[in-house]
Design an enzyme around this catalytic site. Structure first.
Site, short mmCIF file in Angstrom:
data_model
loop_
_atom_site.label_atom_id
_atom_site.label_comp_id
_atom_site.label_asym_id
_atom_site.label_seq_id
_atom_site.Cartn_x
_atom_site.Cartn_y
_atom_site.Cartn_z
N ARG A 51 5.28 27.82 35.99
CA ARG A 51 4.93 26.53 35.03
C ARG A 51 3.95 26.91 34.14
O ARG A 51 3.35 27.71 34.15
CB ARG A 51 4.05 25.59 36.29
CG ARG A 51 5.03 25.00 37.44
CD ARG A 51 5.96 24.04 36.82
NE ARG A 51 6.59 23.41 37.88
CZ ARG A 51 7.85 23.60 38.25
NH1 ARG A 51 8.58 24.55 37.57
NH2 ARG A 51 8.44 22.89 39.15
N GLU A 69 5.67 19.59 28.14
CA GLU A 69 6.94 19.84 27.68
C GLU A 69 7.97 18.72 27.00
O GLU A 69 8.03 17.68 27.83
CB GLU A 69 7.74 20.56 28.87
CG GLU A 69 7.39 21.98 29.34
CD GLU A 69 7.97 22.41 30.34
OE1 GLU A 69 7.69 23.47 30.89
OE2 GLU A 69 8.57 21.51 31.33
N HIS A 114 12.83 24.93 29.44
CA HIS A 114 12.67 25.17 30.99
C HIS A 114 14.16 24.93 31.47
O HIS A 114 14.36 24.03 32.17
CB HIS A 114 11.82 23.65 31.25
CG HIS A 114 11.38 23.93 32.40
ND1 HIS A 114 10.26 23.33 33.17
CD2 HIS A 114 11.69 24.47 33.74
CE1 HIS A 114 9.95 23.46 34.36
NE2 HIS A 114 10.90 24.23 34.79
#
Length: 271
Positions: free
Chosen positions: A189, A218, A237
């Site tokens: 993360r 993000e 991601h």
């Protein structure tokens, strides 16, 4: 819940009095207030097992891409301004290098299995030391102190769960402990890393490079300094983003929802 949406807050819970279960995609649950959900009698499930293999593959892909400067190399190879390839344009070796893994859970261990094939020396730090036979299987050495791992590793890979204890686990002090030739890889993360400290460390050559599948937020703002650095690779991601894994994640979420509606035990319930 997919990619942390919708946000499960008190307003939503009050508007859904018949809610029985929240099925969340992936392994991370840092976006969910478990105490709040429990107070409304809502159960929670996730999909922790299916993502491990793909995310471990992503960790290795980022390490290889960063060490061999694949993104820069691609840009050079396709650029209309390129007239020749410089002979002194070099990357660094992965085979035989030291990999430090912070977080030796399912994903971290699968990274170690892959790194063994590259003949890497593997160090790891975890809340609990792995069994001796598990360490031997991948040739991993346990570091009781994070500092020891940081000082010795050529690549530091983050595979820890985001908790209050791991929030900004890697900050200015930790980055300064790393080798100036080291690369930081994050597949966990974004908030595990103090991004301001990371930018400073990369700009000042405190560490060599970073390869990040996760950031905060993000996506990053388009003017963020991380996006302008040559020694950084950032991906959107996509650790678990393969067709097969995403399909299985959906199946597992649906299975949990069906069980919750039927009043049956919920598979992969987060307690």
């Amino acid at each position: 819940v997919w990619y942390h949406k919708p946000a499960i807050n008190e307003e939503l819970l009050q508007s859904l009095p018949n809610l029985k279960v929240v099925a969340s995609a992936g392994v991370g649950i840092d976006h969910l207030d478990l105490k709040l959900l429990s107070s409304y009698g809502v159960k929670v499930s996730n999909t922790p097992f299916v993502v491990s293999t793909d995310t471990a593959d992503m960790g290795m892909a980022l390490m290889l891409a960063s060490s061999r400067r694949l993104v820069e190399g691609h840009e050079m190879a396709v650029s209309p301004d390129t007239e020749y390839f410089p002979v002194d344009w070099l990357g660094v070796e992965v085979s035989g290098a030291t990999l430090g893994i912070l977080g030796m859970g399912k994903i971290g261990y699968k990274v170690a299995e892959r790194a063994k094939a590259f003949e890497m020396k593997i160090l790891y730090h975890n809340r609990n030391q792995r069994k001796k036979e598990e360490e031997s299987a991948v040739g991993a050495v346990y570091c009781k102190k994070i500092d020891d791992l940081l000082q010795q590793s050529d690549f530091v890979l983050l595979a820890v769960t985001l908790t209050p204890q791991t929030h900004k686990l890697i900050g200015k002090r930790e980055l300064e402990l790393m080798k100036p030739t080291a690369t930081l890889i994050n597949i966990s993360r974004g908030l595990i890393v103090d991004q301001d400290a990371l930018v400073e460390a990369l700009q000042n050559k405190v560490i060599k490079a970073a390869a990040l599948d996760v950031t905060y937020p993000e996506p990053l703002p388009r003017d963020h300094p991380l996006l302008k650095l040559k020694n950084v690779i950032i991906t959107p991601h996509i650790g678990s983003a393969t067709e097969k894994t995403r399909w299985v994640m959906m199946e597992e979420m649906a299975e949990s929802i069906e069980a919750g509606l039927a009043g049956l035990p919920i598979p992969r319930e987060v307690l």
